[in-house]
Scaffold this motif. Structure first.
Motif, short mmCIF file in Angstrom:
data_model
loop_
_atom_site.label_atom_id
_atom_site.label_comp_id
_atom_site.label_asym_id
_atom_site.label_seq_id
_atom_site.Cartn_x
_atom_site.Cartn_y
_atom_site.Cartn_z
N GLY A 4 -10.68 9.19 0.37
CA GLY A 4 -10.09 10.27 -0.40
C GLY A 4 -10.32 10.15 -1.90
O GLY A 4 -10.26 11.14 -2.63
N TYR A 5 -10.56 8.95 -2.35
CA TYR A 5 -10.85 8.71 -3.77
C TYR A 5 -12.35 8.62 -4.02
O TYR A 5 -12.77 8.33 -5.15
CB TYR A 5 -10.18 7.41 -4.24
N GLY A 24 -1.61 6.64 9.45
CA GLY A 24 -3.04 6.65 9.73
C GLY A 24 -3.57 5.31 10.17
O GLY A 24 -4.66 5.22 10.71
N SER A 29 0.83 -1.21 0.00
CA SER A 29 0.00 0.00 0.00
C SER A 29 0.86 1.26 0.00
O SER A 29 0.38 2.35 -0.29
CB SER A 29 -0.95 0.00 1.19
N SER A 30 2.15 1.11 0.33
CA SER A 30 3.05 2.27 0.28
C SER A 30 3.46 2.62 -1.15
O SER A 30 3.98 3.71 -1.38
CB SER A 30 4.32 1.98 1.10
N HIS A 72 -1.79 4.05 -5.26
CA HIS A 72 -2.49 5.34 -5.36
C HIS A 72 -3.00 5.57 -6.78
O HIS A 72 -4.18 5.92 -6.99
CB HIS A 72 -1.57 6.48 -4.95
N VAL A 85 -5.45 1.17 5.55
CA VAL A 85 -5.48 1.36 4.11
C VAL A 85 -6.91 1.67 3.67
O VAL A 85 -7.14 2.50 2.78
CB VAL A 85 -4.94 0.12 3.38
N ARG A 95 -8.03 5.23 3.49
CA ARG A 95 -7.58 6.06 2.37
C ARG A 95 -8.61 6.10 1.24
O ARG A 95 -8.62 7.02 0.43
CB ARG A 95 -6.26 5.51 1.81
#
Lengths: 343, 348
Positions: B205-206, B196, B156-157, B162, B199, B202
């Motif tokens: 945000g999308y 945070g 996920s990094s 992303h 995963v 996140r």
């Protein structure tokens, strides 16, 4: 053969002309238009490829004509564009992605090298990658940093990729149509400084494989590709004034390189100078020199010379002309080869 | 732990699992556990050069893989999805051949299996899922196939994750991003990997709905995956599922977890064994009895033995395949290299 200038509206009654004069941009656009029309699985995408028609207008009008499913904009991320291409190819499509400028291929290098170049191999041939990656390439337009790179040696070094670069509108048309019909990934390097140069496109006669003799000559061979071909042709004209008959070999395919064409040409001329924009060290000039040495060692009159860019980051526009091989430097290369004497 | 965002997947809620399906899930988990522990032993015995165990992730993998519709969906695995492969009915000798070092991508047919070649690049195939999924929607397909892409907290990094989530959300591509958060990326714990801590968080945000699910509860994982698939199929775009689980074993057979975590820490963090937990539930609910579990164990051992025999019999691939598998249309240069190799080696 009739030769006409391309006009937007053709007389429907008149037979299609066999030869039309157009720019490389028009030739590429026409090729893509025909590929979309002929292959329902072909899809074109990238940054600004849709409504805008690409920053160089290579995809101009294609979305309006073929629809948003066939020609579409992506978010601004090259790894995403190329990674997406892999998935589309796995789903049976023939992706024709664009990275907007050569230097923008770097953020996608993992997907190009580790995925596109290897998926056919990894999957034992069950998942071919019929991807034609269009890359506006090379320098010459005084663009910002990362907009003038020559990546052919980098791509050619990657197993599983093929690399081609046209130098004329005719080759742009035929090579792109040919590449887009292949079942393997092809990096299609478009010489952006030549986009607006016009030339005849012969629709009937396309020979899209191997190298092309751009000009025949007897005394030495200039080997070039992309934008350097026209410069070498200029050099050949100047050299002719001094009685030097230069052959210009447009390599076109940078992987695989047409070793037989090199052997034929240099076997005849016995002298060769390779010209490329990319940096000298480990550039494709070294590969070309080795192939020539391999086939022509016994008859070579001089070591193969290289006239190239330098081992420096591609410079800013003001210094561009100092970097790209110019007519003088190519003439010096020719002189070194002609004046070489064995001890 | 399971969160329930609003997922719209048509009018019908997924049917509850039948007793037979529950028993099948257990049998699959049992087979995966046995094959996983056997593979570690095979590495120690020199039968295979390496293996990436998924010990402790059986529920996350079997539960999600069991939900996949093999007639239309497509799975994009990493190198640690043996449980998904088993749940999808792959040729397991073909799958395990990658760990035998027979062929990188495995010897199974990815198109027929609906399971992409094994992927060694962390997050490498997440974008492939987006492209494949977008392809399903071209031409206005509805009720489409869904791409299920697996990756971990470590992956996920990667920037590709992303890009993939953003592309999928923008294009409304039918993708289930299935994150197995197993607590560790080799030696680095989640708190030093995932800012945070989640995963799934996140996804907001999308604009992507997400589910965080108890990855050690096979039924919860199955249901979460089912609802995510239904959501995607209905043209609503992607879903993120984060299955919270624990990597009970080493990263790979070359790893030494003693250098970064103690046995006591492992015991505390691992929690209850997902296999034992499911067994107790089936017993308590009267779905299965001891005889069933004994038979499942016997069948798992028999299957692992058959797979061992299968991979031992594989033998190396002909060296000529190094050359012949590179292109669909081989280049003359490569053909001459193949010729030279053949003439200069003893493999004529």
């Amino acid at each position: 053969m009739s030769e006409t200038t391309m006009t937007p509206v053709q007389d429907a009654e008149a037979p299609a002309p066999n030869v039309v004069t157009m720019s490389m941009q028009q030739a590429l656009n026409l090729a893509l238009d025909e590929v979309l029309g002929e292959n329902p699985k072909a899809v074109i995408f990238g940054e600004d490829c849709g409504r805008l028609g690409g920053v160089f207008r290579i995809t101009d009008g294609l979305q309006a004509k073929h629809g948003e499913d066939r020609v579409f904009d992506t978010p601004l991320a090259e790894s995403g564009i190329l990674g997406m291409s892999v998935g589309l190819a796995m789903a049976g499509f023939h992706p024709i992605p664009e990275v907007q400028f050569d230097g923008f291929a770097y953020p996608a290098i993992n997907q190009i090298v580790c995925q596109i170049g290897r998926m056919n191999y990894r999957s034992r041939g069950t998942l071919p990658m019929p991807i034609t990656l269009r890359v506006p390439s090379f320098g010459g337009i005084r663009a910002p940093e990362h907009h003038g790179e020559s990546l052919e040696a980098l791509f050619a070094h990657v197993p599983g990729l093929k690399v081609v670069s046209p130098s004329t509108p005719n080759d742009a048309y035929h090579l792109l149509k040919y590449a887009a019909g292949r079942p393997d990934p092809v990096i299609f390097m478009e010489p952006k400084s030549r986009y607006w140069q016009k030339g005849p496109v012969e629709f009937a006669a396309g020979n899209p494989t191997g190298a092309r003799v751009a000009k025949e000559g007897r005394h030495l061979t200039l080997v070039a590709w992309g934008a350097m071909v026209s410069r070498c042709l200029q050099v050949a004209e100047l050299a002719a004034e001094d009685g030097i008959d230069v052959e210009v070999l447009d390599l076109r395919w940078l992987k695989p390189i047409d070793a037989e064409a090199l052997a034929r040409s240099v076997g005849k001329t016995r002298r060769a100078v390779v010209v490329h924009e990319a940096p000298l060290t480990s550039g494709l000039g070294a590969e070309v020199a080795q192939l020539i040495t391999q086939s022509c060692f016994d008859t070579l009159k001089a070591p193969v010379e290289r006239v190239t860019g330098f081992d420096v980051p591609y410079p800013s526009g003001d210094l561009e002309d100092e970097y790209i091989p110019n007519i003088d430097r190519i003439l010096f290369g020719i002189q070194r080869v002609l004046e070489y004497r064995r001890d | 732990m399971t969160t329930h965002p609003v997922l719209s997947g048509g009018d019908v809620a997924p049917a509850p699992l039948t007793h037979e399906q529950l028993r099948e899930l257990y049998a699959l988990m049992s087979a995966v556990r046995r094959l996983d522990t056997a593979a570690v032993a095979w590495q120690r015995q020199g039968i295979i050069p390496g293996y990436a165990p998924e010990l402790g992730q059986e529920a996350a993998q079997v539960g999600s893989g069991y939900a996949v519709d093999r007639t239309r969906d497509f799975v994009f695995p990493t190198y640690r999805e043996m449980g998904v492969a088993k749940a999808m009915g792959l040729d397991m000798v073909g799958y395990m051949s990658t760990h035998k070092a027979t062929w990188h991508g495995g010897m199974y047919n990815p198109l027929e299996s609906r399971f992409a070649p094994i992927q060694a690049v962390v997050a490498g195939s997440v974008l492939h899922a987006v492209g494949w999924a977008h392809g399903q929607t071209l031409g206005g397909h509805t009720d489409s196939g869904v791409a299920v892409t697996y990756f971990g907290d470590g992956a996920s990094s990667q920037g590709d994750v992303h890009e993939a989530m953003n592309f999928a959300a923008v294009m409304k591509a039918p993708v289930v991003f299935f994150v197995q958060n197993n607590g560790w990326a080799i030696s680095v714990p989640t708190e030093r990997q995932v800012a945070g801590g989640s995963v799934a968080a996140r996804a907001a945000g999308y604009g992507i709905p997400s589910l965080q699910v108890d990855g050690n509860d096979v039924v919860a994982v199955y249901q979460a995956t089912q609802s995510a698939l239904a959501h995607c199929r209905s043209g609503n775009g992607p879903v993120v599922i984060e299955a919270m689980t624990y990597r009970r074993g080493p990263h790979s057979t070359a790893d030494d977890p003693g250098r970064y975590r103690t046995l006591e820490e492992e015991r505390l963090a691992a929690g209850e064994d997902p296999l034992e937990r499911f067994k107790q539930r089936l017993l308590a609910e009267g779905v299965a009895d001891e005889a069933f579990f004994a038979e499942a164990q016997r069948a798992a051992e028999e299957e692992a033995e058959a797979i061992r025999t299968g991979i031992e019999e594989l033998g190396p691939r002909p060296g000529a395949e190094m050359f012949s598998m590179v292109f669909q249309e081989p280049t003359p240069d490569l053909q001459s290299q193949a010729t030279a190799w053949r003439e200069e080696s003893e493999h004529v």
